[in-house]
Design an enzyme around this catalytic site. Sequence first.
Site, PDB file in Angstrom:
ATOM      1  N   PRO A   9       0.788  -1.230   0.000  1.00  0.00           N
ATOM      2  CA  PRO A   9       0.000   0.000   0.000  1.00  0.00           C
ATOM      3  C   PRO A   9       0.823   1.285   0.000  1.00  0.00           C
ATOM      4  CG  PRO A   9      -0.079  -1.073   2.142  1.00  0.00           C
ATOM      5  CD  PRO A   9       0.551  -2.052   1.199  1.00  0.00           C
ATOM      6  N   ASN A  10       0.332   2.228  -0.785  1.00  0.00           N
ATOM      7  CA  ASN A  10       0.875   3.592  -0.904  1.00  0.00           C
ATOM      8  C   ASN A  10       2.171   3.681  -1.697  1.00  0.00           C
ATOM      9  OD1 ASN A  10      -1.217   4.864   0.747  1.00  0.00           O
ATOM     10  ND2 ASN A  10      -0.287   3.760   2.447  1.00  0.00           N
ATOM     11  N   ARG A  17       5.132  10.939  -2.519  1.00  0.00           N
ATOM     12  CA  ARG A  17       4.803  10.613  -1.134  1.00  0.00           C
ATOM     13  C   ARG A  17       6.021  10.833  -0.224  1.00  0.00           C
ATOM     14  NH1 ARG A  17       4.770   4.512   1.204  1.00  0.00           N
ATOM     15  NH2 ARG A  17       3.980   5.064   3.252  1.00  0.00           N
ATOM     16  N   TYR A  22      11.126   8.782   1.407  1.00  0.00           N
ATOM     17  CA  TYR A  22      11.109   7.714   0.395  1.00  0.00           C
ATOM     18  C   TYR A  22      11.795   8.088  -0.923  1.00  0.00           C
ATOM     19  CZ  TYR A  22       7.778   5.732   3.668  1.00  0.00           C
ATOM     20  OH  TYR A  22       7.197   5.235   4.810  1.00  0.00           O
ATOM     21  N   ASN A  73       8.043  -5.604  -0.886  1.00  0.00           N
ATOM     22  CA  ASN A  73       7.926  -4.457   0.007  1.00  0.00           C
ATOM     23  C   ASN A  73       6.465  -4.416   0.440  1.00  0.00           C
ATOM     24  OD1 ASN A  73       7.829  -2.098   1.436  1.00  0.00           O
ATOM     25  ND2 ASN A  73       8.954  -0.868  -0.062  1.00  0.00           N
ATOM     26  N   ALA A  76       3.178  -0.766   4.854  1.00  0.00           N
ATOM     27  CA  ALA A  76       2.616  -0.738   6.212  1.00  0.00           C
ATOM     28  C   ALA A  76       2.174  -2.118   6.694  1.00  0.00           C
ATOM     29  CB  ALA A  76       1.445   0.240   6.268  1.00  0.00           C
ATOM     30  N   GLU A  97      12.583  -9.470   1.949  1.00  0.00           N
ATOM     31  CA  GLU A  97      11.866  -8.293   2.443  1.00  0.00           C
ATOM     32  C   GLU A  97      12.648  -7.034   2.090  1.00  0.00           C
ATOM     33  OE1 GLU A  97      11.283  -8.377   6.682  1.00  0.00           O
ATOM     34  OE2 GLU A  97      10.421  -6.356   6.721  1.00  0.00           O
ATOM     35  N   HIS A  99      12.697  -2.617   2.035  1.00  0.00           N
ATOM     36  CA  HIS A  99      12.145  -1.307   2.396  1.00  0.00           C
ATOM     37  C   HIS A  99      13.064  -0.219   1.862  1.00  0.00           C
ATOM     38  CE1 HIS A  99       9.312  -3.233   5.071  1.00  0.00           C
ATOM     39  NE2 HIS A  99      10.316  -3.962   5.520  1.00  0.00           N
ATOM     40  N   ARG A 106      13.316   4.462  12.493  1.00  0.00           N
ATOM     41  CA  ARG A 106      12.136   5.331  12.444  1.00  0.00           C
ATOM     42  C   ARG A 106      11.259   5.125  13.702  1.00  0.00           C
ATOM     43  NH1 ARG A 106       9.322   4.864   6.827  1.00  0.00           N
ATOM     44  NH2 ARG A 106       8.239   6.671   7.721  1.00  0.00           N
TER      45      ARG A 106
HETATM   46  C1  DQA Z   1       8.251   1.101   3.807  1.00  0.00           C
HETATM   47  C2  DQA Z   1       8.355   1.320   5.323  1.00  0.00           C
HETATM   48  C3  DQA Z   1       7.009   1.109   5.992  1.00  0.00           C
HETATM   49  O1  DQA Z   1       7.118   1.328   7.394  1.00  0.00           O
HETATM   50  C4  DQA Z   1       5.991   2.074   5.435  1.00  0.00           C
HETATM   51  O2  DQA Z   1       4.718   1.826   5.984  1.00  0.00           O
HETATM   52  C5  DQA Z   1       5.940   2.092   3.940  1.00  0.00           C
HETATM   53  C6  DQA Z   1       7.179   1.968   3.190  1.00  0.00           C
HETATM   54  C7  DQA Z   1       9.591   1.436   3.096  1.00  0.00           C
HETATM   55  O3  DQA Z   1       9.743   1.006   1.958  1.00  0.00           O
HETATM   56  O4  DQA Z   1      10.428   2.140   3.647  1.00  0.00           O
HETATM   57  O5  DQA Z   1       4.891   2.289   3.355  1.00  0.00           O
HETATM   58  O6  DQA Z   1       7.971  -0.268   3.565  1.00  0.00           O
END
Ligand code: DQA
Length: 145
Positions: A9-10, A17, A22, A73, A76, A97, A99, A106
């Site tokens: 998501p997002n 964003r 990011y 990825n 959230a 995994e 990110h 964070r």
């Molecule tokens: C994320 C880190 C997560 O905590 C966050 O909710 C994201 C992006 C990252 O790529 O840094 O949406 O996965």
Amino acid sequence: MKILVLNGPNLNLLGQREPGIYGQTTLAEIEKALQQKAKGQGNELELRQSNIEGELVGWIQEARGSFDVIILNAAAYTHTSVALRDAIAASGVPTIEVHLSNIHAREEFRHKSLIAGVCVGQIAGFGANSYLLALDAAVNIKAKK
Ligand code: DQA
């Protein structure tokens, strides 16, 4: 080797964003760089993004038998989803995994990844380059099943 790259998501909003966290690179740009690198490696990539937890669960389930490695990825859902964790464990497909940000540097609620224990490893904190590093890691994974 066939690799499935899943974004949660997002992440469709990358580039606009919270660029301070990011970066400015869009998801389309990341996907283009990944495709280029995979081509150079002789690997086949499929890339998908969803804001819906169940859709990600479905794709992970279906990856069994079709893909050698998943690069994920989960955004959230990393911090909340037992369903994603169980899907990764059930699929048996080695999963990396990823990110963009260093989740351990964070907010405290981001320090815990519910999926980390069923993934081969975690790459976090290198911005868009995290995905390219994951592709390097993917070619070194020997499928356990
Ligand atoms: C994320 C880190 C997560 O905590 C966050 O909710 C994201 C992006 C990252 O790529 O840094 O949406 O996965």
